[in-house]
Write an enzyme that holds these catalytic residues in place. Structure first.
Site, PDB file in Angstrom:
ATOM      1  N   ASP A  62      14.010   2.915   6.825  1.00 53.71           N
ATOM      2  CA  ASP A  62      13.085   2.247   5.890  1.00 53.71           C
ATOM      3  C   ASP A  62      13.874   1.577   4.760  1.00 53.71           C
ATOM      4  OD1 ASP A  62      11.335   3.636   7.487  1.00 53.71           O
ATOM      5  OD2 ASP A  62      10.187   4.536   5.866  1.00 53.71           O
ATOM      6  N   PRO A 121       0.834  -1.207   0.000  1.00 50.74           N
ATOM      7  CA  PRO A 121       0.000   0.000   0.000  1.00 50.74           C
ATOM      8  C   PRO A 121       0.870   1.259   0.000  1.00 50.74           C
ATOM      9  CG  PRO A 121      -0.783  -1.573   1.655  1.00 50.74           C
ATOM     10  CD  PRO A 121       0.537  -2.091   1.151  1.00 50.74           C
ATOM     11  N   ALA A 159      10.404   3.496   0.097  1.00 48.42           N
ATOM     12  CA  ALA A 159      11.743   2.901   0.248  1.00 48.42           C
ATOM     13  C   ALA A 159      11.912   1.726  -0.707  1.00 48.42           C
ATOM     14  CB  ALA A 159      11.949   2.453   1.691  1.00 48.42           C
ATOM     15  N   ALA A 160      10.853   0.901  -0.837  1.00 48.22           N
ATOM     16  CA  ALA A 160      10.942  -0.253  -1.742  1.00 48.22           C
ATOM     17  C   ALA A 160      11.144   0.233  -3.172  1.00 48.22           C
ATOM     18  CB  ALA A 160       9.678  -1.104  -1.638  1.00 48.22           C
ATOM     19  N   GLY A 181       1.948   5.275   0.563  1.00 46.50           N
ATOM     20  CA  GLY A 181       1.747   6.442   1.438  1.00 46.50           C
ATOM     21  C   GLY A 181       1.142   6.105   2.783  1.00 46.50           C
ATOM     22  N   SER A 182       1.421   4.916   3.322  1.00 48.94           N
ATOM     23  CA  SER A 182       0.705   4.464   4.520  1.00 48.94           C
ATOM     24  C   SER A 182       1.588   3.750   5.530  1.00 48.94           C
ATOM     25  CB  SER A 182      -0.443   3.532   4.099  1.00 48.94           C
ATOM     26  OG  SER A 182      -1.326   4.219   3.247  1.00 48.94           O
ATOM     27  N   GLY A 183       2.894   3.974   5.490  1.00 48.47           N
ATOM     28  CA  GLY A 183       3.762   3.373   6.506  1.00 48.47           C
ATOM     29  C   GLY A 183       4.227   1.968   6.187  1.00 48.47           C
TER      30      GLY A 183
HETATM   31  C1  MEV Z   1       8.812   6.642   8.370  1.00 56.22           C
HETATM   32  O1  MEV Z   1       8.539   5.306   7.959  1.00 56.22           O
HETATM   33  C2  MEV Z   1       9.597   6.651   9.648  1.00 56.22           C
HETATM   34  C3  MEV Z   1       9.986   8.017  10.198  1.00 56.22           C
HETATM   35  O2  MEV Z   1      10.699   7.762  11.420  1.00 56.22           O
HETATM   36  C4  MEV Z   1      10.871   8.791   9.236  1.00 56.22           C
HETATM   37  C5  MEV Z   1      12.275   8.207   9.109  1.00 56.22           C
HETATM   38  O3  MEV Z   1      12.710   7.445   9.975  1.00 56.22           O
HETATM   39  O4  MEV Z   1      12.934   8.576   8.122  1.00 56.22           O
HETATM   40  C6  MEV Z   1       8.778   8.869  10.530  1.00 56.22           C
END
Ligand code: MEV
Length: 337
Positions: free
Chosen positions: A158, A107, A116-117, A109-111
């Protein structure tokens, strides 16, 4: 020059340490087995220096000049163009152009680590399509620079999670080097966790990192205390994984979530849902940058020591369960289709 390469990279979840990681605190991260596959063809175009980009799931099919600079990532596809530009800038011999195709179940834009991938997989695929057997540390350097273009300040955790796979403890040192410790076999000790998508946050990772930085300027003591709590949960989480005690992670989730709420990265609706989970004896935390204003905060980890509790658990309205294995393999080669 012509050549083709296909690679895939996993998504990621931050078990403990988001936001604090940007300021040099440790983060415990795990790759998850949603994957992004990138196929790159170094090709002969009628015009030199062109990029053909296809992302079928987003209905993107664009042809752009590779000399075009992407200053800000505004549209879907901009990040991929930026990744090709940065990832191939120091090639000694450039192909006439690239064909890139991206297929993903991560997914966006949702963590879940889709940016990064993308950065890691596009760099690796383009370089390998040009016959360059690029080393993982160099992929990490280029992918981190792509992330910084998109997010501003980024810790690089990430990128390491999706590149190396498995479960890692990472820490950004004072001189900008990302230290990492691999925790082999730890993925199998994460069965207290289930993953849910609580909805795409209104804010980007860059906006969330910026909001925390502004809070730190206004209320340094509050942010320092929260980061110390997050760092302690991260270190205790590492220790619990090393001694094989997955159940010990559950109270750490409570502590980490309270600290993340204290720095304002969990929107109201998600806080309410997490309180309801805690009232049932569970624990939950956002994973990733979180959100400020919307109904969703992206990826949320729900933890409970008893597997039967998870079977009975009814997720809050709008949350979607993602049944994925944690500790998945990092960047790997695929057979080009
Ligand atoms: C984003 O997945 C994680 C954060 O800590 C940003 C980062 O570590 O670069 C919010």
């Amino acid at each position: 020059m012509s050549g083709e390469a296909a690679v895939s990279a996993p998504g990621k979840t931050i078990l403990f340490g988001e936001h604090a990681a940007v300021y040099g605190h440790p983060a415990l991260v795990a790759a998850l087995d949603h994957r992004m596959t990138v196929t790159a063809r170094a090709s002969t175009f009628s015009e030199r220096g062109m990029l053909r980009l296809e992302i079928p799931s987003l209905r993107i099919a664009r042809t752009v000049a590779l000399t075009q600079t992407v200053d800000a990532v505004k549209e879907p596809g901009d990040l991929a163009i930026l990744a090709v530009t940065i990832g191939t800038a120091d090639l000694i011999r450039h192909p006439d152009g690239f064909h890139i195709r991206i297929d993903s179940t991560i997914p966006a834009g949702s963590g879940f680590g889709s940016s990064a991938a993308l950065a890691v997989a596009v760099v690796a695929a383009c370089r390998r399509a040009c016959g360059d057997d690029i080393a993982p540390d160099e992929i990490a350097r280029l992918a981190s620079s792509i992330e910084r273009h998109q997010h501003g300040r980024a810790s690089g955790v990430d990128v390491q999670a999706v590149l190396r796979g498995g479960v890692l403890l990472c820490r950004l040192s004072d001189d900008g080097f990302l230290e990492r410790e691999e925790l082999p076999g730890a993925g199998a000790r994460l069965d207290a966790f289930r993953l849910f998508h609580s909805g795409v946050p209104n804010e980007t990772t860059g906006e969330m990192v910026g909001a925390v930085r502004r809070l730190q300027d206004r209320e340094p003591a509050r942010v320092r205390e929260a980061f110390e709590t997050i760092a302690a949960a991260t270190r205790d989480g590492r220790a619990a994984l090393l001694r094989g005690d997955g159940a010990a992670l559950v109270p750490l989730v409570l502590r980490a979530e309270a600290a993340l709420e204290a720095i304002g990265v969990v929107p109201g609706g998600v806080i309410e849902a997490i309180r309801a989970i805690e009232a049932e004896g569970g624990a939950a935390k956002i994973s990733g940058a979180g959100g400020l204003t919307g109904a969703g905060a992206g990826l949320v980890l729900v933890a409970h020591a008893e597997p039967e509790w998870h079977e009975r658990f009814t997720p809050p309205k709008g949350w979607i369960a993602h049944r994925v294995r944690l500790g998945a393999e990092g960047l790997r080669s695929e057979i080009a289709a």
